[in-house]
Write a protein that holds these residues in place. Structure first.
Motif, PDB file in Angstrom:
ATOM      1  N   ALA A  50       0.826  -1.201   0.000  1.00  0.00           N
ATOM      2  CA  ALA A  50       0.000   0.000   0.000  1.00  0.00           C
ATOM      3  C   ALA A  50       0.863   1.256   0.000  1.00  0.00           C
ATOM      4  CB  ALA A  50      -0.931  -0.009   1.216  1.00  0.00           C
ATOM      5  N   LEU A  51       1.932   1.244   0.793  1.00  0.00           N
ATOM      6  CA  LEU A  51       2.831   2.388   0.864  1.00  0.00           C
ATOM      7  C   LEU A  51       3.516   2.636  -0.473  1.00  0.00           C
ATOM      8  CD1 LEU A  51       4.390   4.554   2.496  1.00  0.00           C
ATOM      9  CD2 LEU A  51       6.072   2.783   3.038  1.00  0.00           C
ATOM     10  N   MET A  52       4.070   1.588  -1.063  1.00  0.00           N
ATOM     11  CA  MET A  52       4.811   1.724  -2.316  1.00  0.00           C
ATOM     12  C   MET A  52       3.893   2.150  -3.455  1.00  0.00           C
ATOM     13  SD  MET A  52       7.911   1.148  -1.488  1.00  0.00           S
ATOM     14  CE  MET A  52       8.767   0.844  -3.021  1.00  0.00           C
ATOM     15  N   SER A  53       2.679   1.634  -3.451  1.00  0.00           N
ATOM     16  CA  SER A  53       1.724   1.976  -4.503  1.00  0.00           C
ATOM     17  C   SER A  53       1.341   3.448  -4.432  1.00  0.00           C
ATOM     18  CB  SER A  53       0.474   1.100  -4.379  1.00  0.00           C
ATOM     19  OG  SER A  53      -0.502   1.483  -5.323  1.00  0.00           O
ATOM     20  N   TYR A  54       1.106   3.931  -3.212  1.00  0.00           N
ATOM     21  CA  TYR A  54       0.714   5.325  -3.027  1.00  0.00           C
ATOM     22  C   TYR A  54       1.846   6.260  -3.447  1.00  0.00           C
ATOM     23  CZ  TYR A  54      -1.078   9.555  -0.814  1.00  0.00           C
ATOM     24  OH  TYR A  54      -1.528  10.841  -0.579  1.00  0.00           O
ATOM     25  N   MET A  55       3.061   5.948  -3.010  1.00  0.00           N
ATOM     26  CA  MET A  55       4.202   6.812  -3.326  1.00  0.00           C
ATOM     27  C   MET A  55       4.548   6.774  -4.814  1.00  0.00           C
ATOM     28  SD  MET A  55       6.861   6.509  -0.146  1.00  0.00           S
ATOM     29  CE  MET A  55       6.570   7.470   1.348  1.00  0.00           C
ATOM     30  N   ALA A  56       4.349   5.642  -5.435  1.00  0.00           N
ATOM     31  CA  ALA A  56       4.630   5.534  -6.869  1.00  0.00           C
ATOM     32  C   ALA A  56       3.722   6.449  -7.680  1.00  0.00           C
ATOM     33  CB  ALA A  56       4.470   4.082  -7.321  1.00  0.00           C
ATOM     34  N   LYS A  57       2.508   6.638  -7.193  1.00  0.00           N
ATOM     35  CA  LYS A  57       1.560   7.506  -7.894  1.00  0.00           C
ATOM     36  C   LYS A  57       1.826   8.986  -7.584  1.00  0.00           C
ATOM     37  CE  LYS A  57      -2.242   4.154  -7.950  1.00  0.00           C
ATOM     38  NZ  LYS A  57      -3.620   3.868  -7.470  1.00  0.00           N
ATOM     39  N   LYS A  58       2.094   9.275  -6.318  1.00  0.00           N
ATOM     40  CA  LYS A  58       2.216  10.660  -5.887  1.00  0.00           C
ATOM     41  C   LYS A  58       3.611  11.252  -6.102  1.00  0.00           C
ATOM     42  CE  LYS A  58      -2.013  11.108  -4.315  1.00  0.00           C
ATOM     43  NZ  LYS A  58      -2.963  12.111  -4.857  1.00  0.00           N
ATOM     44  N   LYS A  59       4.648  10.409  -6.012  1.00  0.00           N
ATOM     45  CA  LYS A  59       6.020  10.897  -6.140  1.00  0.00           C
ATOM     46  C   LYS A  59       6.858   9.821  -6.845  1.00  0.00           C
ATOM     47  CE  LYS A  59       9.458  13.444  -3.372  1.00  0.00           C
ATOM     48  NZ  LYS A  59       9.248  14.719  -4.075  1.00  0.00           N
ATOM     49  N   PRO A  60       6.664   9.644  -8.132  1.00  0.00           N
ATOM     50  CA  PRO A  60       7.279   8.526  -8.863  1.00  0.00           C
ATOM     51  C   PRO A  60       8.809   8.563  -8.911  1.00  0.00           C
ATOM     52  CG  PRO A  60       6.246  10.071 -10.377  1.00  0.00           C
ATOM     53  CD  PRO A  60       5.804  10.458  -9.000  1.00  0.00           C
ATOM     54  N   ASN A  61       9.414   9.736  -8.755  1.00  0.00           N
ATOM     55  CA  ASN A  61      10.875   9.829  -8.826  1.00  0.00           C
ATOM     56  C   ASN A  61      11.564   9.627  -7.483  1.00  0.00           C
ATOM     57  OD1 ASN A  61      10.835  10.402 -11.600  1.00  0.00           O
ATOM     58  ND2 ASN A  61      10.502  12.582 -11.223  1.00  0.00           N
ATOM     59  N   LEU A  62      10.793   9.435  -6.441  1.00  0.00           N
ATOM     60  CA  LEU A  62      11.374   9.212  -5.119  1.00  0.00           C
ATOM     61  C   LEU A  62      11.930   7.793  -5.035  1.00  0.00           C
ATOM     62  CD1 LEU A  62      11.830  10.115  -2.152  1.00  0.00           C
ATOM     63  CD2 LEU A  62       9.560   9.155  -1.651  1.00  0.00           C
ATOM     64  N   ARG A  63      13.165   7.683  -4.570  1.00  0.00           N
ATOM     65  CA  ARG A  63      13.782   6.367  -4.371  1.00  0.00           C
ATOM     66  C   ARG A  63      13.457   5.899  -2.955  1.00  0.00           C
ATOM     67  NH1 ARG A  63      20.264   4.873  -4.518  1.00  0.00           N
ATOM     68  NH2 ARG A  63      20.014   2.590  -4.517  1.00  0.00           N
ATOM     69  N   VAL A  64      12.710   4.809  -2.850  1.00  0.00           N
ATOM     70  CA  VAL A  64      12.280   4.270  -1.551  1.00  0.00           C
ATOM     71  C   VAL A  64      12.967   2.937  -1.295  1.00  0.00           C
ATOM     72  CG1 VAL A  64      10.330   3.565  -0.138  1.00  0.00           C
ATOM     73  CG2 VAL A  64      10.051   5.424  -1.796  1.00  0.00           C
ATOM     74  N   LEU A  65      13.661   2.839  -0.154  1.00  0.00           N
ATOM     75  CA  LEU A  65      14.352   1.617   0.210  1.00  0.00           C
ATOM     76  C   LEU A  65      13.825   1.142   1.566  1.00  0.00           C
ATOM     77  CD1 LEU A  65      18.024   2.619  -0.716  1.00  0.00           C
ATOM     78  CD2 LEU A  65      16.404   1.311  -2.082  1.00  0.00           C
ATOM     79  N   LEU A  66      13.258  -0.065   1.599  1.00  0.00           N
ATOM     80  CA  LEU A  66      12.701  -0.632   2.801  1.00  0.00           C
ATOM     81  C   LEU A  66      13.497  -1.863   3.207  1.00  0.00           C
ATOM     82  CD1 LEU A  66       8.892  -0.445   1.900  1.00  0.00           C
ATOM     83  CD2 LEU A  66      10.295   1.295   3.034  1.00  0.00           C
ATOM     84  N   TYR A  67      13.941  -1.893   4.460  1.00  0.00           N
ATOM     85  CA  TYR A  67      14.751  -3.001   4.956  1.00  0.00           C
ATOM     86  C   TYR A  67      14.015  -3.663   6.110  1.00  0.00           C
ATOM     87  CZ  TYR A  67      18.412  -0.485   2.432  1.00  0.00           C
ATOM     88  OH  TYR A  67      19.154   0.167   1.463  1.00  0.00           O
ATOM     89  N   PHE A  68      13.846  -4.976   6.024  1.00  0.00           N
ATOM     90  CA  PHE A  68      13.099  -5.721   7.028  1.00  0.00           C
ATOM     91  C   PHE A  68      14.025  -6.448   7.993  1.00  0.00           C
ATOM     92  CE2 PHE A  68      10.229  -4.869   3.634  1.00  0.00           C
ATOM     93  CZ  PHE A  68       8.986  -4.753   4.225  1.00  0.00           C
ATOM     94  N   LYS A  69      13.518  -6.728   9.166  1.00  0.00           N
ATOM     95  CA  LYS A  69      14.295  -7.443  10.181  1.00  0.00           C
ATOM     96  C   LYS A  69      14.634  -8.853   9.706  1.00  0.00           C
ATOM     97  CE  LYS A  69      12.448  -5.087  14.265  1.00  0.00           C
ATOM     98  NZ  LYS A  69      11.722  -5.267  15.550  1.00  0.00           N
TER      99      LYS A  69
END
Length: 244
Positions: free
Chosen positions: A225-244
């Motif tokens: 949900a987070l990645m989908s929203y950001m892809a639409k609203k700010k497509p040039n933002l580089r998002v890196l998510l790291y899990f435990k």
């Protein structure tokens, strides 16, 4: 007394002020001229900086702060100065003068000296601020606002930091972003005390951020949900998510 660096900032100030004609007489004001003269003569370093921003009459011939460094670290017991001298220096907080000007990069490895160090400084112009601790550490909202007071911070690594008000209330991420309009990179560790609110996500999408990193996310975090929203609203933002 610590030998801090004065040549660089003094040269910069001299170059700027040499092009400015400073009036010997106070500007027209609702305040009597004698009061304005008194303010210029008796202002503390912090007060002088504020006055200099209001009118060039208050510009001092001598810079009201001492340039310290452009890359330094706060450890548990020392202020570590790394770039301005041929040899790295460690200062005890009581050795430092009370009119430091700070710019560049600040790494905070321990909260022990933070408030005392801030009290030693009259000016912050940080481009990079890193909280390098491995546990949830609380700092005051006032301290955070001072550290980001220039509005020119470009990189902020909060780690697991929790910013609190005088009443102990946790300040949400979206409120912190109000003080970082020039931010390009934001890093933080997921904290169950600080949820990613819709306001926070919207603030990121409306910001100048180019890179957003989150560490230690729980496995059940709903990233789609987070990645989908950001892809639409700010497509040039580089998002890196790291899990435990």
């Amino acid at each position: 007394m610590a030998k801090v660096q004065t040549a660089k900032i003094s040269a910069d100030i001299l170059q700027i002020t040499s092009k400015i004609t400073i009036s010997k007489w106070p500007p027209k004001s609702d305040f009597p001229a004698d009061i304005l003269k008194f303010m210029k003569k008796n202002a503390t370093e912090k007060q002088a900086l504020k006055l200099m921003k209001t009118n060039k009459y208050f510009i001092r011939e001598k810079c009201p702060f001492i340039y310290f460094d452009d890359y330094f670290v706060l450890t548990q017991n020392f202020v570590h100065q790394t770039h301005s001298t041929p040899k790295a220096m460690y200062y005890r907080i009581e050795e430092l003068p009370n009119n430091l000007g700070i710019c560049g990069t600040l790494h905070i490895q321990h909260e022990n000296l933070l408030s005392h160090f801030i009290s030693k400084c009259v000016m912050f112009d940080l481009k990079c601020l890193n909280f390098n601790w491995t546990k949830n550490v609380k700092i005051s909202y006032n301290d955070f606002k001072v550290l980001t007071s220039s509005g020119r911070l470009e990189k902020l690594d909060l780690g697991p930091t929790i910013v609190t008000s005088k009443n102990g209330e946790i300040i949400p991420y979206e409120s912190l972003l109000n003080h970082t309009p020039a931010l390009r990179r934001l890093c933080l560790e997921y904290n169950h005390y600080l949820k990613f609110s819709q306001k926070f996500i919207e603030k990121i999408c409306a910001s100048n951020l180019e890179k957003f990193e989150v560490f230690k996310l729980p496995i059940n975090f709903k990233r789609e949900a987070l990645m989908s929203y950001m892809a639409k609203k700010k497509p040039n933002l580089r998002v890196l998510l790291y899990f435990k």
